[in-house]
Design an enzyme around this catalytic site. Sequence first.
Site, mmCIF file in Angstrom:
data_model
loop_
_atom_site.group_PDB
_atom_site.id
_atom_site.type_symbol
_atom_site.label_atom_id
_atom_site.label_comp_id
_atom_site.label_asym_id
_atom_site.label_seq_id
_atom_site.Cartn_x
_atom_site.Cartn_y
_atom_site.Cartn_z
ATOM 1 N N LYS A 1 0.848 -1.200 0.000
ATOM 2 C CA LYS A 1 0.000 0.000 0.000
ATOM 3 C C LYS A 1 0.884 1.251 0.000
ATOM 4 O O LYS A 1 1.897 1.307 0.714
ATOM 5 C CB LYS A 1 -0.910 -0.048 1.232
ATOM 6 N N SER B 1 -9.720 1.345 2.927
ATOM 7 C CA SER B 1 -8.865 2.137 2.043
ATOM 8 C C SER B 1 -7.802 1.308 1.326
ATOM 9 O O SER B 1 -7.108 1.844 0.468
ATOM 10 C CB SER B 1 -8.159 3.236 2.862
ATOM 11 N N SER C 1 -10.023 -1.143 7.047
ATOM 12 C CA SER C 1 -9.458 -0.860 5.720
ATOM 13 C C SER C 1 -8.730 -2.023 5.067
ATOM 14 O O SER C 1 -8.402 -1.943 3.883
ATOM 15 C CB SER C 1 -8.508 0.344 5.797
#
Lengths: 453, 61
Positions: free
Chosen positions: A79, A152, A176
């Site tokens: 990420k 996310s 997330s």
Amino acid sequence: MTLALASIADIAMRYRDGSLSPVEVTAACLERVRLHDGALKAFITVTDDLAMTAARRAERELADGLDRGLLHGIPIAIKDLIDTAGIRTTGGSEVWLDNVPAGDAPLWSALQAAGAVLVGKTNLQEFAHGVPHPRFGQTRNPWDLARTAGGSSGGSAAAVMAGMCFAAVGTDTGGSIRVPASYCGAVGLKPTYGAVNTDGVFPLSWSLDHAGPMARTARDAAALFAGMTGGGYGLPDVRLDGLRLGVIGSHAEGPELTPEASASFAAACSLLSDAGADLVTVEVRDLELSEGLLPTIVGPEAAVAHQDWLESDATAGYSDDTRRQLWFGFEVSGVQYVRAQQFRRHLAARFIEALDGLDALLSPTVAWAAPAEDPSIMSDDGESEGRRTVPYNLVGLPALSIPSAAGGDGMPFGLQLAGRPHDDRRLLAIGAAAQDAGLGVTGVEPTALISDS
Amino acid sequence: MTGQPSGPPSDDPTTRAFVAATMSTVERIDDALRTLHLGTAPLPDSRPWPADTPRDDADDS
């Protein structure tokens, strides 16, 4: 089965018997990125050249007898708010558009020592908090491009399910990792608080931030978790027969739970029960007080983390909605923040009570399938989306989402298992046993990618 | 900036409306938490020294 959708164990075995090489597999993953990422927007930065260099190194090391273990030569993704030295790390924001970290986050150092090959940095909502920044766009769902991959860590979930990598690192402050895992049909573990070092991960909320693995199977997620933590690759021996599992009654129902999500959860419970697990309904006292609590803690912590940028010219780099969410944090009083922090310990004790005599707790991960757009975490829909995931961020207990039966339209749902502190590997073992027993579907090309090819 | 509280720009009505709506949720939740009377309940562990600080309480007798 497509090579890029095979399991890490299968690929690792073929590296060792010489029928496959890290260079071939990395090239196959990068080809999948080229083929599908225009539609998916899973990556912000693709590290083609670095990946091929790392793959050639892994190939050479394995040929020379230097075997770093299961992840050696395995393509992964990270990420894009986790520091990777020399590789742009944007946080999904124009505020950090040209940020190139000087050092590596310890979790990435550990993965490099394990021989993992980084294919790129994945898309996310801005700094894991706001909305997708218009510059990078929203990651689309590999099962239906008209829907979100979730947030996310949606880029990590989509990249894994699209066969662009075998596993990916996500972060989870209110769901997330688990929400996009549920929406995309991936496995995602929010580990025990502190089990994975979050140094070098840009903070959203120091109290609630976790980094964890996402993959197509629980065993692959376990491999990445071991690589991130420097732990062993083995899992505890778990049989479903005789497990005692507690279904959280208030989370198995609720007005926001769609009939299809409810049916998927019921089918998962039936499968576990048929395999010999003993399911009982439990309640966690005061659990309802966790609903809507996230902004009281995330707000002020994120405001402090971003204040210097908010009050400088850099503020123009935020999307408007993210900037609004960050400004909100200054309004929460110290008393409100402290009381919310006190409640975390109170609620953790209630969860430990509920786990007495049980191996794990069960619930749907999210009450619905992937929507078109992600709700803001500070909206009513955002509160409902995180109703079953946020409590485990508050109390720090490990929570795993594994895919359960898809709905009639083929969209995935997630089953959430939660355990005691440091039960991470045990949860992954239960997840692996459930997948072995037929829970969910693995190794299948997501439908939107078939039509996209 | 001394004496001036940090906060959202007052000239942005959309931000002010968003903050007001979100704060009403915060206040509702805080009122609910007050019913637990947590009083002197401890906060989660947040020792202010680095986690790798060595202990110096070994038996030195």
